[in-house]
Each structure stands twice: as C-alpha cells, then as structure tokens.
Design a protein around this motif. Structure first.
Motif, PDB file in Angstrom:
ATOM      1  N   THR A 227       0.843  -1.203   0.000  1.00  0.00           N
ATOM      2  CA  THR A 227       0.000   0.000   0.000  1.00  0.00           C
ATOM      3  C   THR A 227       0.877   1.251   0.000  1.00  0.00           C
ATOM      4  OG1 THR A 227      -1.621  -1.211   1.306  1.00  0.00           O
ATOM      5  CG2 THR A 227      -1.946   1.155   1.123  1.00  0.00           C
ATOM      6  N   ALA A 228       0.535   2.181  -0.883  1.00  0.00           N
ATOM      7  CA  ALA A 228       1.205   3.489  -0.884  1.00  0.00           C
ATOM      8  C   ALA A 228       0.196   4.477  -0.323  1.00  0.00           C
ATOM      9  CB  ALA A 228       1.619   3.864  -2.298  1.00  0.00           C
ATOM     10  N   GLY A 229       0.256   4.692   0.974  1.00  0.00           N
ATOM     11  CA  GLY A 229      -0.709   5.566   1.642  1.00  0.00           C
ATOM     12  C   GLY A 229      -1.826   4.726   2.240  1.00  0.00           C
ATOM     13  N   THR A 230      -1.587   4.189   3.447  1.00  0.00           N
ATOM     14  CA  THR A 230      -2.641   3.348   4.036  1.00  0.00           C
ATOM     15  C   THR A 230      -3.798   4.229   4.499  1.00  0.00           C
ATOM     16  OG1 THR A 230      -1.554   3.407   6.192  1.00  0.00           O
ATOM     17  CG2 THR A 230      -1.040   1.519   4.772  1.00  0.00           C
ATOM     18  N   THR A 231      -4.950   3.605   4.590  1.00  0.00           N
ATOM     19  CA  THR A 231      -6.189   4.347   4.803  1.00  0.00           C
ATOM     20  C   THR A 231      -6.206   5.092   6.147  1.00  0.00           C
ATOM     21  OG1 THR A 231      -7.211   2.591   3.547  1.00  0.00           O
ATOM     22  CG2 THR A 231      -8.701   4.070   4.721  1.00  0.00           C
ATOM     23  N   VAL A 232      -5.724   4.427   7.189  1.00  0.00           N
ATOM     24  CA  VAL A 232      -5.823   5.062   8.511  1.00  0.00           C
ATOM     25  C   VAL A 232      -4.573   5.883   8.834  1.00  0.00           C
ATOM     26  CG1 VAL A 232      -6.056   4.637  10.995  1.00  0.00           C
ATOM     27  CG2 VAL A 232      -7.464   3.360   9.374  1.00  0.00           C
ATOM     28  N   LEU A 233      -3.401   5.286   8.657  1.00  0.00           N
ATOM     29  CA  LEU A 233      -2.188   6.001   9.076  1.00  0.00           C
ATOM     30  C   LEU A 233      -1.508   6.783   7.950  1.00  0.00           C
ATOM     31  CD1 LEU A 233      -0.431   3.499  11.530  1.00  0.00           C
ATOM     32  CD2 LEU A 233      -2.223   5.162  11.963  1.00  0.00           C
ATOM     33  N   GLY A 234      -1.854   6.475   6.699  1.00  0.00           N
ATOM     34  CA  GLY A 234      -1.181   7.159   5.577  1.00  0.00           C
ATOM     35  C   GLY A 234       0.249   6.669   5.387  1.00  0.00           C
ATOM     36  N   SER A 235       0.510   5.413   5.753  1.00  0.00           N
ATOM     37  CA  SER A 235       1.878   4.881   5.658  1.00  0.00           C
ATOM     38  C   SER A 235       2.166   4.299   4.278  1.00  0.00           C
ATOM     39  CB  SER A 235       2.067   3.750   6.666  1.00  0.00           C
ATOM     40  OG  SER A 235       1.617   4.145   7.920  1.00  0.00           O
ATOM     41  N   PHE A 236       3.439   4.207   3.982  1.00  0.00           N
ATOM     42  CA  PHE A 236       3.877   3.664   2.690  1.00  0.00           C
ATOM     43  C   PHE A 236       4.682   2.392   2.932  1.00  0.00           C
ATOM     44  CE2 PHE A 236       2.776   7.952   1.805  1.00  0.00           C
ATOM     45  CZ  PHE A 236       2.432   8.008   0.455  1.00  0.00           C
ATOM     46  N   ARG A 268       9.755  16.134  -4.094  1.00  0.00           N
ATOM     47  CA  ARG A 268      10.167  16.117  -2.698  1.00  0.00           C
ATOM     48  C   ARG A 268       9.692  14.853  -1.958  1.00  0.00           C
ATOM     49  NH1 ARG A 268       8.319  21.302   0.450  1.00  0.00           N
ATOM     50  NH2 ARG A 268       9.224  22.382  -1.325  1.00  0.00           N
ATOM     51  N   HIS A 269       8.524  14.354  -2.331  1.00  0.00           N
ATOM     52  CA  HIS A 269       7.946  13.243  -1.540  1.00  0.00           C
ATOM     53  C   HIS A 269       7.848  11.923  -2.307  1.00  0.00           C
ATOM     54  CE1 HIS A 269       7.056  16.068   1.641  1.00  0.00           C
ATOM     55  NE2 HIS A 269       6.536  16.884   0.739  1.00  0.00           N
ATOM     56  N   ARG A 270       8.247  11.931  -3.576  1.00  0.00           N
ATOM     57  CA  ARG A 270       8.122  10.752  -4.424  1.00  0.00           C
ATOM     58  C   ARG A 270       8.903   9.543  -3.890  1.00  0.00           C
ATOM     59  NH1 ARG A 270       7.511   9.595 -10.290  1.00  0.00           N
ATOM     60  NH2 ARG A 270       8.747   7.714 -10.391  1.00  0.00           N
ATOM     61  N   HIS A 271       9.917   9.822  -3.082  1.00  0.00           N
ATOM     62  CA  HIS A 271      10.727   8.728  -2.540  1.00  0.00           C
ATOM     63  C   HIS A 271       9.884   7.708  -1.770  1.00  0.00           C
ATOM     64  CE1 HIS A 271      10.545  10.143   1.653  1.00  0.00           C
ATOM     65  NE2 HIS A 271      10.430  11.330   1.101  1.00  0.00           N
ATOM     66  N   HIS A 272       8.697   8.131  -1.306  1.00  0.00           N
ATOM     67  CA  HIS A 272       7.817   7.201  -0.582  1.00  0.00           C
ATOM     68  C   HIS A 272       7.451   5.994  -1.449  1.00  0.00           C
ATOM     69  CE1 HIS A 272       7.099   9.387   3.094  1.00  0.00           C
ATOM     70  NE2 HIS A 272       6.710  10.476   2.453  1.00  0.00           N
ATOM     71  N   LEU A 273       7.473   6.190  -2.767  1.00  0.00           N
ATOM     72  CA  LEU A 273       7.094   5.093  -3.672  1.00  0.00           C
ATOM     73  C   LEU A 273       8.319   4.549  -4.411  1.00  0.00           C
ATOM     74  CD1 LEU A 273       4.446   7.364  -4.004  1.00  0.00           C
ATOM     75  CD2 LEU A 273       3.569   5.249  -4.925  1.00  0.00           C
ATOM     76  N   LYS A 274       9.461   4.628  -3.791  1.00  0.00           N
ATOM     77  CA  LYS A 274      10.698   4.187  -4.438  1.00  0.00           C
ATOM     78  C   LYS A 274      10.562   2.731  -4.909  1.00  0.00           C
ATOM     79  CE  LYS A 274      15.634   4.083  -3.595  1.00  0.00           C
ATOM     80  NZ  LYS A 274      15.754   2.619  -3.559  1.00  0.00           N
ATOM     81  N   GLY A 275      10.887   2.513  -6.178  1.00  0.00           N
ATOM     82  CA  GLY A 275      10.816   1.151  -6.721  1.00  0.00           C
ATOM     83  C   GLY A 275       9.501   0.857  -7.433  1.00  0.00           C
ATOM     84  N   ILE A 276       8.620   1.860  -7.520  1.00  0.00           N
ATOM     85  CA  ILE A 276       7.291   1.648  -8.109  1.00  0.00           C
ATOM     86  C   ILE A 276       7.386   1.136  -9.556  1.00  0.00           C
ATOM     87  CG2 ILE A 276       7.047   4.086  -8.815  1.00  0.00           C
ATOM     88  CD1 ILE A 276       4.112   2.059  -7.563  1.00  0.00           C
ATOM     89  N   GLU A 277       8.448   1.557 -10.284  1.00  0.00           N
ATOM     90  CA  GLU A 277       8.572   1.161 -11.689  1.00  0.00           C
ATOM     91  C   GLU A 277       8.739  -0.356 -11.851  1.00  0.00           C
ATOM     92  OE1 GLU A 277      10.604   3.006  -9.951  1.00  0.00           O
ATOM     93  OE2 GLU A 277      12.601   2.113 -10.018  1.00  0.00           O
ATOM     94  N   ASN A 278       9.128  -1.030 -10.774  1.00  0.00           N
ATOM     95  CA  ASN A 278       9.356  -2.486 -10.873  1.00  0.00           C
ATOM     96  C   ASN A 278       8.113  -3.321 -10.618  1.00  0.00           C
ATOM     97  OD1 ASN A 278      12.129  -2.115 -11.272  1.00  0.00           O
ATOM     98  ND2 ASN A 278      12.415  -1.800  -9.063  1.00  0.00           N
ATOM     99  N   VAL A 279       7.030  -2.695 -10.161  1.00  0.00           N
ATOM    100  CA  VAL A 279       5.875  -3.507  -9.762  1.00  0.00           C
ATOM    101  C   VAL A 279       5.053  -3.864 -10.997  1.00  0.00           C
ATOM    102  CG1 VAL A 279       5.901  -2.225  -7.595  1.00  0.00           C
ATOM    103  CG2 VAL A 279       4.099  -1.727  -9.259  1.00  0.00           C
ATOM    104  N   ASP A 280       4.069  -4.730 -10.818  1.00  0.00           N
ATOM    105  CA  ASP A 280       3.256  -5.173 -11.961  1.00  0.00           C
ATOM    106  C   ASP A 280       2.074  -4.260 -12.229  1.00  0.00           C
ATOM    107  OD1 ASP A 280       4.489  -7.839 -12.700  1.00  0.00           O
ATOM    108  OD2 ASP A 280       4.208  -8.077 -10.542  1.00  0.00           O
ATOM    109  N   SER A 281       1.487  -3.729 -11.162  1.00  0.00           N
ATOM    110  CA  SER A 281       0.294  -2.905 -11.386  1.00  0.00           C
ATOM    111  C   SER A 281       0.081  -1.962 -10.213  1.00  0.00           C
ATOM    112  CB  SER A 281      -0.946  -3.797 -11.575  1.00  0.00           C
ATOM    113  OG  SER A 281      -1.138  -4.622 -10.452  1.00  0.00           O
ATOM    114  N   MET A 282      -0.849  -1.058 -10.416  1.00  0.00           N
ATOM    115  CA  MET A 282      -1.052  -0.015  -9.419  1.00  0.00           C
ATOM    116  C   MET A 282      -2.489   0.521  -9.480  1.00  0.00           C
ATOM    117  SD  MET A 282       0.910   3.600  -9.405  1.00  0.00           S
ATOM    118  CE  MET A 282       0.542   4.793  -8.149  1.00  0.00           C
ATOM    119  N   THR A 283      -3.017   0.868  -8.311  1.00  0.00           N
ATOM    120  CA  THR A 283      -4.300   1.592  -8.220  1.00  0.00           C
ATOM    121  C   THR A 283      -3.980   3.040  -7.866  1.00  0.00           C
ATOM    122  OG1 THR A 283      -5.581  -0.319  -7.513  1.00  0.00           O
ATOM    123  CG2 THR A 283      -6.392   1.814  -6.786  1.00  0.00           C
ATOM    124  N   TRP A 284      -4.721   3.948  -8.475  1.00  0.00           N
ATOM    125  CA  TRP A 284      -4.442   5.369  -8.209  1.00  0.00           C
ATOM    126  C   TRP A 284      -5.753   6.139  -8.327  1.00  0.00           C
ATOM    127  CZ3 TRP A 284       0.002   8.282 -11.293  1.00  0.00           C
ATOM    128  CH2 TRP A 284       0.073   9.616 -10.883  1.00  0.00           C
TER     129      TRP A 284
END
Ligand SMILES: Cc1ncc(COP(=O)(O)O)c(C=O)c1O
Length: 472
Positions: A227-236, A268-284
């Motif tokens: 999860t990139a941004g969890t529902t309750v805590l907003g964690s990555f 400034r904050h994109r580092h939270h999703l570091k490695g995203i280019e390697n994953v198979d899919s994404m919800t946004w």
C-alpha cells in the motif's frame, strides 16, 4: 411559475451558487435517517411532479447533503472539488455516452488513453496499459483478476481450480482486497495478513516467511499488494524490499496507491514510492489527493495487453464489430459494457494545473500536515497517536479513563454542531481522530478552530460525566 424549459438554467444557477459558497460554509449538522425521511418526500407518485416541485426537491437535496467542498470536511480521503473537475463532469453528463466502443466515445476513449499514458510515464512505464474503474476498490479487484488470469490462465474458462490460491496484504491494507477475494471466488480465508511495524508499514520479513510457509503447505501464493498511503495512518509500504520477495516467490506485485499514488508528482515526496517502476500494477485515485471529483480511479499496469486478454469475452455479435478501429475499443478490456467517460474531469483538472501545479498542491498539503502535527503537540489536552507518514494525522483528546468512548462522543457532538466533519478510527484497540489534510485551501485557522472545538467538547463531556457520577 417554473416550467420545464427553465429547469436547466435554474439548476445550473443553484449548483453554481452551491459551488461558490460551500467553500466558506460549515459542513452542516448531521441528521439521522428518520429526520431526513420526515423532511423530504421520497415517494414516486402515480401522477407526474411539476417543475416547481422538482426544483424544490433539488434545492432540498443540496441542503440535506453534508458539505464536502469546505476545508472543514476532513472525514475522508477527499475534500473540495476542482472547478475543472466539475466542468468535466457536466460535459460528461451532457454528452451521455459510453466508453464501450471507440465509435460512440472517440473523445472519451482518447482522453482516457492519453491520461493513462501520462500517468504510466510518471510511474516509469513507457509501454504500460490501464483503465478507469468505478473506484479504488474495483481497481484493486482488477489487479487480482489480471494477476490470477496471468498466473492461472485456465481459470478464465474452467473456473476455480481445486487449488488454494493465496494472496498477501498487510494488516493495514484496505478492506477492498477481502471484498475482491470474495467476489473472485478466492475466498476470505485465502487472504493472508502480513504484519506491519509500529508505523503501519508492511514487514517484508514476515511476507517472506508467510510465502515460504504457504508453499510448504501446498498452497498457491500468487499475489501481494503493497500500500502506498494506508487508509488510517497514511503509511507507505517499502516497495523495493517487497519487490525482491515477490520476485523470489513469483508473486504478482500490486501497489494500492488509491490514496498515495499522487505523491508521484512531487519530487520532494516521491521517494515514498521508491521502486514503483518495478511492480506489476497499481491503483491510483486522483479524486483523493488531486481533487478531480468522485469517482476518478485508475488501474495501471506495465503489462500491455493483459487487461484485454483477461477481460475479453463476448459482445462481437452486436457491439464489438470487426473494423480497423476495433483495437481502440476499451470495452473488451473492462469489467463493464456501458461505462461513463470519467477521464474528462481528471484530464481538464490536470491540464489546468499542469504537473507543476499538482506538485505544488501536494507539497503544500505535506507542509500543512506538519503544521497540524506541531499544533497538536502544543495542546496539553491532545495526544498525537502516530508520527505522521504523510497527510493522515492521528490524534485524540487525552483522558485517563474511557478514552475511546470519550473520543467517539466528541466526534458525535462535533457532527451534531455541524461545523466540522472528521473521522475516527480504531487501531489496535485505540480510538482516535483521523484528520485528513487534503483540501487545497485548508489552513492553520481551520485547524485552530477544529482543535479548539474538540478540546471544548472534550472538556464539556468530561464535566457532564463527572457531574453525573457525583449525583449518583
Ligand atoms: C488505500 C485505499 N485503497 C482503496 C480504497 C478504496 O477506494 P474507493 O473508495 O475509491 O473505492 C481506499 C479508500 O479510502 C483506500 O484508502
């Protein structure tokens, strides 16, 4: 006297007035269903209603719906509405066409395709694919569907095999994965929860252990969602480390970025999703952090063609005709036949702001989140529950006794007063306010008023409780 011919200008006028004033108004007092049932006539009658009656209904509908356009609406992961999003939504409604085929929705199809190309490039996929979905929940379901059909292609035709297909999500992941497991016949028992650390981020070592145990028990683990941004805590969740494990165990790696995907636009904050280019899919979901209006949900994947091969079946007899433009039809790559052209509102908003405007908006939200945290730390009556990872600020009114009940009561009173709408969450048996910093106009004055109201109500409820105890 109103007539049918003046309805639309009048409706535009009240919508326009609502849009212009709501920003500076409170959220409105909550009402229970019975109060609303008394105030509004929901009956469909045998005889037609006239224009004046219908216009009154529309005015009352606006009045009885909580105001989500004000910065005081902090209850969900969206707040406010960009004016171009509203314009796009109106245009979509007035053109009233379906995304099933290119021929009936040439503009809608191209707008969606070009937007998805742009979003995929931001992820790091030059030749990706994608579709809009009716919500982040359904985008997550699509990820499970395509992953399952890729890993077990025979299921599309033969149905569920006699195999225990296993999926992994963190204990802080959104509940939509469980819903999807139910819908797709995977089953709730096959959704395995991976532990999170005190910040709510998935523990990769636990994922590795769970995958190993699952294989050793003869199960078929095939999917993991970070999860990139969890529902309750907003964690990555740590995408890079989860990716290493997904490769080792041949798991499809999906990132649920319904909430935090938009952070990709911020250098400034994109580092939270570091490695995203390697994953198979994404919800946004862009309706959350970018304010493009509900629903603006995207499923993106780096595997071009997988949406079509996974979904395509039927309709050639009447709708998907053979032609040189058939490959542009988005219906065969979708869960739906008829589908709204939701991309226009997103595209117009994005064009109006540019990547840069969105980046500034997101950076401002992160700055405001830090301010909110600092303000909470200054009030002796308030307690910060977690160090914020992003835009979710979790805090509560302090109390030595009955703290969960007290905070629930404060929320209820706050909603009854009708100035603020803020949510409450319970995690690991602790109940707290989950303040969402997402309205672009939210400032310190709104926050000051919110915290003061919470403290005032907390003090008052405590006093009332103590008074009752003395009396009894
Ligand atoms: C992390 C996450 N994923 C998925 C969803 C579901 O999104 P939607 O409400 O668009 O179905 C949410 C909703 O808040 C969410 O927070």
């Amino acid at each position: 006297m109103k007539s049918d011919s003046t309805v639309l200008p009048d409706v535009f006028r009240i919508c326009f007035e609502h849009y212009n004033t709501a920003k500076n108004l409170p959220t409105g007092k909550i009402k229970n269903p019975n109060e609303i049932l008394r105030e509004f006539d929901f009956e469909i009658k045998k005889n037609p209603a006239d224009a004046a009656e219908l216009f009154k209904d529309m005015q009352l509908y606006l009045k009885l719906t909580p105001n989500t356009l004000t910065p005081n609406f902090q209850n969900q992961l969206f707040s406010g509405l960009n004016q171009y999003a509203l314009a796009g939504d109106w245009l979509t409604s007035v053109t009233n066409t379906t995304m099933a085929t290119f021929e009936v929705s040439p503009m809608g199809t191209l707008v969606e395709k070009k937007l998805i190309e742009h979003m995929n490039r931001l992820v790091g996929w030059e030749n990706g694919d994608g579709t809009m979905a009716t919500g982040g929940s359904n985008a997550n379901m699509i990820s499970l569907l395509v992953a399952r059909n890729k890993m077990f292609p025979e299921i599309k035709k033969e149905g569920q095999l006699n195999k225990r297909l296993i999926i992994f999500v963190s204990e802080d992941a959104h509940y939509s994965f469980e819903k999807a497991a139910n819908i797709l016949g995977i089953g709730l028992d096959q959704v395995k929860k991976i532990k999170t650390n005190p910040n709510g981020e998935m523990e990769p070592s636990h994922l590795e252990e769970m995958a190993r145990v699952s294989l050793s028990e003869g199960e078929y683990p095939f999917f993991v969602a970070a999860t990139a941004g969890t529902t309750v805590l907003g964690s990555f969740d740590p995408i890079d480390r989860i990716h290493e494990i997904s490769k080792k165990f041949n798991l499809w790696l999906h990132v649920d970025g319904a909430w935090g995907g938009s952070v990709l636009l911020s250098s400034r904050h994109r580092h939270h999703l570091k490695g995203i280019e390697n994953v198979d899919s994404m919800t946004w979901d862009t309706h959350k952090m970018i304010g493009t209006g509900l629903m603006s949900s995207f499923f993106l994947t780096k595997h071009n063609g997988i949406l079509r091969s996974s979904h395509n079946h039927g309709g050639e007899d009447y709708i998907f005709h053979e032609s040189e433009i058939a490959e542009w039809d988005s219906g065969p790559s979708s869960l739906q036949c008829g589908r709204r052209s939701d991309a226009l509102k997103v595209w117009l908003t994005w064009r109006s702001l540019g990547d840069l405007g969105i980046e500034i908006q997101i950076d401002n939200l992160f700055t405001m989140a830090i301010k909110a945290k600092e303000m909470i730390l200054e009030y002796k009556e308030l307690e910060l529950m977690y160090e914020p990872s992003s835009l979710n600020i979790c805090f509560r009114y302090r109390s030595v006794s009955d703290v969960n009940t007290l905070n629930k009561k404060i929320r209820h009173r706050l909603l009854e007063e009708g100035n603020f709408f803020i949510n409450i969450a319970t995690r690991k048996k602790e109940t707290f306010f989950r303040l969402i910093i997402v309205h672009p106009d939210l400032n310190e004055t709104h926050l000051y008023k919110l915290f003061s109201d919470i403290i005032r109500l907390g003090n008052k409820i405590k006093e009332e409780t103590e008074f009752c105890m003395v009396k009894t």
